[in-house]
Design an enzyme around this catalytic site. Structure first.
Site, PDB file in Angstrom:
ATOM      1  CD  GLU A   1       1.500  -5.820   5.694  1.00 16.26           C
ATOM      2  OE1 GLU A   1       2.384  -6.606   6.083  1.00 16.26           O
ATOM      3  OE2 GLU A   1       0.853  -5.997   4.649  1.00 16.26           O
TER       4      GLU A   1
ATOM      5  N   GLY B   1       0.950  -5.373   0.779  1.00 20.29           N
ATOM      6  CA  GLY B   1      -0.072  -5.608  -0.244  1.00 20.29           C
ATOM      7  C   GLY B   1       0.514  -6.169  -1.533  1.00 20.29           C
TER       8      GLY B   1
ATOM      9  CD  GLU C   1      -1.768  -8.405   2.346  1.00 17.31           C
ATOM     10  OE1 GLU C   1      -1.606  -7.213   2.014  1.00 17.31           O
ATOM     11  OE2 GLU C   1      -2.363  -8.740   3.383  1.00 17.31           O
TER      12      GLU C   1
ATOM     13  CB  ALA D   1      -0.869  -0.006   1.249  1.00 21.78           C
TER      14      ALA D   1
END
Ligand code: CAA
Length: 257
Positions: free
Chosen positions: A131, A108, A111, A64
């Site tokens: 994170e 992300g 992911e 992100a």
């Protein structure tokens, strides 16, 4: 249009490239919106039978966009942003998707790779869920998919330390299917995509759906889905073509019918 996602059609495959190199291809709302739109367009295109998602040599995707999206974000704005629907839209793409990872696939980005059907990597790849260093946890499936891949103890160690996992280790824990040389990783990923693109598309779709169900359902429910999908494929022209080609010692040509 910002062009944060570039699409190159090389029928029967297409390469979808995240294009924010100055921020290591970090994901913001524009990227997610363009990515979903590009994948859905290609999924509707019968000439395209396998997709490759990639970034550049330095980064598949660094997760992100911390500066754009996280500095001002609150719990309420995150909830209202409904990011989940974009990730779900990617999950619902039927065409097989290969994540071709060079450099960083973090947060992300890791992911995003894990939502694809196959992950391949350059020997330079570095995976991670860092994170924890931001005071949060993975929010787009990382705790669930990494645990299903690597098991509780390895997943916890990776998530709690936020450390980077090199390509060889990623292969050893089952996160990566193939590690390619740094000089040829994208060509090698595209060659894999062309191999998959030659296969019967309906069988490929049902195979990836069945494999996904192995993650989310009981063994009995998964076996039931597999059995029905297996029978269904006997109604396709591609099954007749595949069997006939075998019997007559020729190469099959599949039509997705
Ligand atoms: N968001 C915003 N900007 C980012 C970014 C990110 N995730 N990752 C890198 N950048 C930016 C850097 O700030 C830097 O910008 P400036 O040139 O303006 O300073 C530029 O990209 C290049 O980065 P570095 O100088 O740090 O390059 P590097 O090659 O030395 O290191 C890196 C690369 C290891 C990816 C490092 O930048 C890094 O650790 N990035 C953050 C990774 C991260 O924490 N990701 C998780 C995000 S949270 C998330 O993804 C939640 C979720 O589940 C959806």
């Amino acid at each position: 249009m910002p062009n944060t996602v570039l699409v190159t059609r090389e029928e029967p495959i297409a390469v979808v490239q995240i294009n924010r190199p100055t921020v290591r291809n970090a994901l913001n709302d524009e990227v997610m919106t363009e990515l979903v739109a590009a994948l859905q367009r290609l999924d509707d295109d019968e000439a395209i039978r396998c997709l490759v998602i990639t970034g550049d040599e330095k980064a598949f995707c660094a997760g992100a966009d911390i500066k754009d999206e996280f500095v001002k974000a609150t719990a309420v704005s995150m909830l209202a942003g409904d990011l989940t629907s974009k990730w779900e839209a990617i999950r619902k793409i039927h065409t097989p998707i290969i994540a071709a990872v060079s450099g960083y696939a973090l947060g992300g980005g890791c992911e995003l790779a894990m939502i694809c059907d196959v992950i391949v990597a350059s020997e330079t790849a570095r995976f991670g869920q860092p994170e924890i260093n931001l005071g949060i946890i993975p929010g787009a499936g990382g705790t669930q998919r990494l645990t299903r891949v690597a098991g509780k103890y390895v997943a916890n160690e990776i998530i709690l330390t936020g450390r980077f996992v090199k390509a060889d280790e990623a292969k050893a824990i089952g996160l990566v299917a193939q590690v390619y040389p740094a000089a040829s990783w994208l060509d090698d990923a595209k060659a894999l995509a062309r191999t998959i693109a030659e296969k019967p598309p309906i069988a490929a779709r049902l195979a990836t759906e069945a494999v996904d169900i192995a993650w989310s359902a009981t063994l009995d429910a998964g076996l039931e889905f597999e059995r029905k999908a297996f029978y269904l494929l006997f109604a396709t022209e591609d099954k007749k073509e595949g069997v006939d080609a075998f019997v007559n010692k020729r190469k099959a040509t599949f039509k997705g019918r």
